[in-house]
Design a protein around this motif. Sequence first.
Motif, PDB file in Angstrom:
ATOM      1  N   GLY A  69       0.773  -1.235   0.000  1.00  0.00           N
ATOM      2  CA  GLY A  69       0.000   0.000   0.000  1.00  0.00           C
ATOM      3  C   GLY A  69       0.801   1.279   0.000  1.00  0.00           C
ATOM      4  N   ASP A  70       2.133   1.194  -0.116  1.00  0.00           N
ATOM      5  CA  ASP A  70       2.954   2.402  -0.153  1.00  0.00           C
ATOM      6  C   ASP A  70       2.895   3.016  -1.555  1.00  0.00           C
ATOM      7  OD1 ASP A  70       4.600   4.378   0.764  1.00  0.00           O
ATOM      8  OD2 ASP A  70       6.254   3.051   1.350  1.00  0.00           O
ATOM      9  N   GLU A  71       3.439   4.240  -1.684  1.00  0.00           N
ATOM     10  CA  GLU A  71       3.389   4.955  -2.962  1.00  0.00           C
ATOM     11  C   GLU A  71       4.708   5.687  -3.176  1.00  0.00           C
ATOM     12  OE1 GLU A  71       0.921   8.719  -4.813  1.00  0.00           O
ATOM     13  OE2 GLU A  71      -0.129   7.343  -3.448  1.00  0.00           O
ATOM     14  N   VAL A  72       5.281   5.557  -4.351  1.00  0.00           N
ATOM     15  CA  VAL A  72       6.579   6.155  -4.658  1.00  0.00           C
ATOM     16  C   VAL A  72       6.424   7.649  -4.909  1.00  0.00           C
ATOM     17  CG1 VAL A  72       8.457   6.233  -6.341  1.00  0.00           C
ATOM     18  CG2 VAL A  72       7.558   4.021  -5.565  1.00  0.00           C
ATOM     19  N   LEU A  73       7.255   8.452  -4.227  1.00  0.00           N
ATOM     20  CA  LEU A  73       7.296   9.902  -4.444  1.00  0.00           C
ATOM     21  C   LEU A  73       8.497  10.292  -5.300  1.00  0.00           C
ATOM     22  CD1 LEU A  73       6.526  11.059  -0.788  1.00  0.00           C
ATOM     23  CD2 LEU A  73       4.907  10.727  -2.673  1.00  0.00           C
TER      24      LEU A  73
ATOM     25  N   ASP B  36      29.745  -0.532  -6.634  1.00  0.00           N
ATOM     26  CA  ASP B  36      28.489  -0.518  -5.892  1.00  0.00           C
ATOM     27  C   ASP B  36      27.416   0.321  -6.572  1.00  0.00           C
ATOM     28  OD1 ASP B  36      29.650  -2.119  -4.071  1.00  0.00           O
ATOM     29  OD2 ASP B  36      29.630  -0.689  -2.405  1.00  0.00           O
ATOM     30  N   ASN B  37      26.166  -0.092  -6.351  1.00  0.00           N
ATOM     31  CA  ASN B  37      24.973   0.678  -6.719  1.00  0.00           C
ATOM     32  C   ASN B  37      24.294   1.136  -5.441  1.00  0.00           C
ATOM     33  OD1 ASN B  37      23.503  -0.806  -9.744  1.00  0.00           O
ATOM     34  ND2 ASN B  37      25.530   0.013  -9.389  1.00  0.00           N
ATOM     35  N   ILE B  38      23.467   2.150  -5.579  1.00  0.00           N
ATOM     36  CA  ILE B  38      22.646   2.578  -4.461  1.00  0.00           C
ATOM     37  C   ILE B  38      21.324   3.096  -5.007  1.00  0.00           C
ATOM     38  CG2 ILE B  38      23.646   4.915  -4.441  1.00  0.00           C
ATOM     39  CD1 ILE B  38      23.251   4.889  -1.366  1.00  0.00           C
ATOM     40  N   VAL B  39      20.250   2.752  -4.337  1.00  0.00           N
ATOM     41  CA  VAL B  39      18.919   3.207  -4.732  1.00  0.00           C
ATOM     42  C   VAL B  39      18.249   3.800  -3.502  1.00  0.00           C
ATOM     43  CG1 VAL B  39      16.678   2.563  -5.699  1.00  0.00           C
ATOM     44  CG2 VAL B  39      18.746   1.390  -6.476  1.00  0.00           C
ATOM     45  N   LEU B  40      17.704   5.014  -3.665  1.00  0.00           N
ATOM     46  CA  LEU B  40      16.989   5.692  -2.595  1.00  0.00           C
ATOM     47  C   LEU B  40      15.517   5.788  -2.968  1.00  0.00           C
ATOM     48  CD1 LEU B  40      20.009   6.533  -2.233  1.00  0.00           C
ATOM     49  CD2 LEU B  40      19.201   8.759  -1.470  1.00  0.00           C
ATOM     50  N   PHE B  41      14.677   5.095  -2.186  1.00  0.00           N
ATOM     51  CA  PHE B  41      13.227   5.158  -2.412  1.00  0.00           C
ATOM     52  C   PHE B  41      12.607   6.159  -1.427  1.00  0.00           C
ATOM     53  CE2 PHE B  41      13.811   0.665  -3.965  1.00  0.00           C
ATOM     54  CZ  PHE B  41      13.408   0.906  -5.279  1.00  0.00           C
ATOM     55  N   TYR B  42      12.093   7.240  -1.988  1.00  0.00           N
ATOM     56  CA  TYR B  42      11.304   8.177  -1.190  1.00  0.00           C
ATOM     57  C   TYR B  42       9.831   7.848  -1.431  1.00  0.00           C
ATOM     58  CZ  TYR B  42      15.543  11.023  -0.686  1.00  0.00           C
ATOM     59  OH  TYR B  42      16.812  11.475  -0.385  1.00  0.00           O
ATOM     60  N   THR B  43       9.143   7.477  -0.367  1.00  0.00           N
ATOM     61  CA  THR B  43       7.747   7.062  -0.499  1.00  0.00           C
ATOM     62  C   THR B  43       6.915   7.745   0.572  1.00  0.00           C
ATOM     63  OG1 THR B  43       7.833   5.186   1.027  1.00  0.00           O
ATOM     64  CG2 THR B  43       8.598   4.786  -1.241  1.00  0.00           C
ATOM     65  N   LYS B  44       5.633   7.508   0.571  1.00  0.00           N
ATOM     66  CA  LYS B  44       4.766   8.087   1.598  1.00  0.00           C
ATOM     67  C   LYS B  44       5.165   7.612   2.984  1.00  0.00           C
ATOM     68  CE  LYS B  44       0.604   9.405  -0.892  1.00  0.00           C
ATOM     69  NZ  LYS B  44      -0.876   9.283  -0.952  1.00  0.00           N
ATOM     70  N   ARG B  45       5.699   6.421   3.075  1.00  0.00           N
ATOM     71  CA  ARG B  45       6.164   5.916   4.370  1.00  0.00           C
ATOM     72  C   ARG B  45       7.598   6.350   4.665  1.00  0.00           C
ATOM     73  NH1 ARG B  45       3.849  -0.026   3.204  1.00  0.00           N
ATOM     74  NH2 ARG B  45       1.623   0.417   3.451  1.00  0.00           N
ATOM     75  N   TYR B  46       8.337   6.661   3.618  1.00  0.00           N
ATOM     76  CA  TYR B  46       9.723   7.106   3.773  1.00  0.00           C
ATOM     77  C   TYR B  46       9.904   8.454   3.050  1.00  0.00           C
ATOM     78  CZ  TYR B  46      10.494   2.160   4.923  1.00  0.00           C
ATOM     79  OH  TYR B  46      10.436   0.908   5.486  1.00  0.00           O
ATOM     80  N   PRO B  47       9.199   9.497   3.514  1.00  0.00           N
ATOM     81  CA  PRO B  47       9.223  10.764   2.767  1.00  0.00           C
ATOM     82  C   PRO B  47      10.513  11.564   2.941  1.00  0.00           C
ATOM     83  CG  PRO B  47       7.864  10.976   4.721  1.00  0.00           C
ATOM     84  CD  PRO B  47       8.290   9.547   4.666  1.00  0.00           C
ATOM     85  N   ASP B  48      11.111  11.524   4.132  1.00  0.00           N
ATOM     86  CA  ASP B  48      12.298  12.353   4.405  1.00  0.00           C
ATOM     87  C   ASP B  48      13.568  11.508   4.424  1.00  0.00           C
ATOM     88  OD1 ASP B  48      10.671  14.687   4.736  1.00  0.00           O
ATOM     89  OD2 ASP B  48      10.102  13.898   6.716  1.00  0.00           O
TER      90      ASP B  48
END
Length: 816
Positions: free
Chosen positions: A629-633, A776-788
């Motif tokens: 139920g999360d959403e990608v920002l 190395d790779n890095i991915v940052l997911f900013y979502t409604k649950r992880y906004p900041d």
Amino acid sequence: MYVLKFGGSSVASADNIRKVAEIVQASEASQVVVVVSALGGMTNELLALGTKAADGDENYKGHLDELRERHLNVVKSLLPITGQSSSLSMVMQHFNELEDIAESIFRLREFSLVTKDRILAFGETLSSKIIAAYFASLSLSYRWLDARNIILTNSKFTNAKVHMEPTMENISKTIAEFKEKIILVPGFIASNKKGQTTTLGRGGSDYTAALFAAAVNATRLEIWTDVSGMMTADPRWVSGAKIITHISFKEAMELSHFGAKVIYPPTIIPAMNAGIPILIKNTFEPEAAGTLIDNEPTTHELDQDIVTGISSMTEIALLSIEGSGMVGVPGTSKTLFETLAAAQINVILITQSSSEHSICVAVDVADVEAAKEALDISFQSEISSGKIEPIKIERSLSIVALVGDKMKSHPGISGKMFSVLGRNGINVRAIAQGSSEKNISAVISFEDVKKAINVLHEAFFEKVYKQLNLFIIGVGNVGSRLLAQLKQQREYLLHNLNIQLRIAGLANSRKMVFSDNGGVSLDHWESALQEGHKYDLHHFTQTVLEKNVRNAVVVDVTANAAVAGTYKKFLEKSIAVVACNKIACSSTYEDYMQLKTLSKAFNAPFFFETNVGAGLPVIGTLNDLLRSGDEVLKIQAVLSGTLNFVFNKYDATESFEQVVRTAQKDGYTEPDPRLDLGGTDVMRKILILARESGFELNMADIKNTPFLPASCFEGSVEDFYGQLKVHEQHFKKLYEDAAAQNRKLKYVATFEPGKASVGLEAVSPESDFYHLYGKDNIVLFYTKRYPDQPLVIKGAGAGADVTASGVFADLIKTVY
């Protein structure tokens, strides 16, 4: 008293007949009735003889000579020389009679059913008299009894019906008068009230034995054949089929009805009615326990073994009657079945829609035309008036059936059955379940029957492992490491996850190889591939589809667009696809969605975790977020292990060209490094993440700010390296400008709903990207649950081993 029946394979040769005698002598019963078939294959040979003669083929004479010689050779091999004369004379006498009949058929060009039974009777008569002579040579106490004198039937030649009351009385009285230990009887044959020879149809010798057992109230009926009992499935199709040690009469009836040829349904009925146990034994492994059939409830080694066996019936056809004029109108079914009965057509399976709009029946494919013709006549007026549609025929079908007494008390068996078939792309055309719930039958395509039986057997019987059949295309850096990992982990997977991996096919750009017997060896795959056929993608694809094996997975470890174009064909056949190749999921949005839709529609797993981040769980984590139920920002990422390796290593002391060559040599780049350095590879990755986030995006929507001069994209790969040398000062300046600001060069991909971009950036020490080392790779997911504070995934994002491990993980996911 025991009744022992020996089939054609058991009496096919002199050596086999000796085994029969040993078994009879070892019987613990005080008196035994021994029923024998014709020498193995002889019934078909005699039928072919008569057919040749009726067709005017003079070769029937040579055929007759071969059959005569076979019987004479058995006598010569079986009996001592001093005892051969009378038996050889007996064989010659019978063949002289057979020759006269065959000549009459040849002259008349007529092979009636009456004559057919007369000819076929020679098989059992000859074999039983030869065996009788062998018993005599062993000084055994025996009596030969002609079944035609005591088994009385109607005059339906080739499939006569027994007059039960006089037959049972005849058998009972006759056997009661015999004092010999062994009563030897030819099976299959009988006679009508005129004294004409009749035969009892398919399984007739078994039926003869059952009649004798019931009439004398035998302690046991033993059916001796060339297998060690009834099995959970046809062993010719299922290598893991197991012997069923105990089965009820009703279960045996169901299995035998749907093709289990160890025993025929008519055999079971007299024994079942009389409560006489049937024991199926192997003439060639008499010490094996065999299968016991009786009235006792079936017991299993494991409580969860609620299905007793899987059977099949091939080459059937469906007849469908449909029409609105059938709804609420009584008598349609009555007319249907009366018509088929009058035409002497056996109905194998029946299913009817609850709306009464259609009735579907399965019949033997040999009867379907006659059935349709009879039904067309019976329903002529209804068809003409449009109340009923023209009768439809579907051929090339088979029936698979699950059988088991315990199924009725366990919910979910049907669901499991059809779920397993569906996951393997096996379309069910019709379904039937008896009111006793001992049988669940499904009509499927003939071409799917072997796969269906295997997947059902695996689901219901094989508690040890689930077999994955892999078709791997691409054995370069990643592909070869994948094969090495499969080899290393095969025992672990088998013992800890119950998964057996089998390399059913393997290909590279030059060669391809397939294996049906155990798969391509993981120890010697290189040599097997080298000795394979010339690679052809169309042929590879068609072979995978035609093999139609269970739990198939196509593994694409290439960067080839043509290979990516085959995914649709595989998914449509419910074949799982695991793709390291990024081209399919980064093609047009319509193509991407079509693949996702096909995967769902045909229950075919489609995994491509390694498209982004190699072995890192990037796509899997994103999918978990969305499913919960999360959403990608926003997404920010360094997605190129190649570019990160290059810019971490490049410090202007070694040329940029040499650093890139090192990256390619170590397996960090695509075969053409410009896909990495030009940003195309990163564009594909951020595009895939955007799409997996639920957004419609295409490559043209992504802004790409290149850092390579335009001339680097001209010519070959070697021309590219030449241009890197030419533009060394350009790369040096990029590095020095960033270093002067205490920054590092990173190739960054960014996505926000509606837009995406890729390009080289000089990042500060505060950035999550600054302390990113090696490949190395890095991915940052900013979502409604992880906004900041974003959800961060970081680790090696390039390299053959980690990429292969990601493909490996996707393979395991196809099981679950």
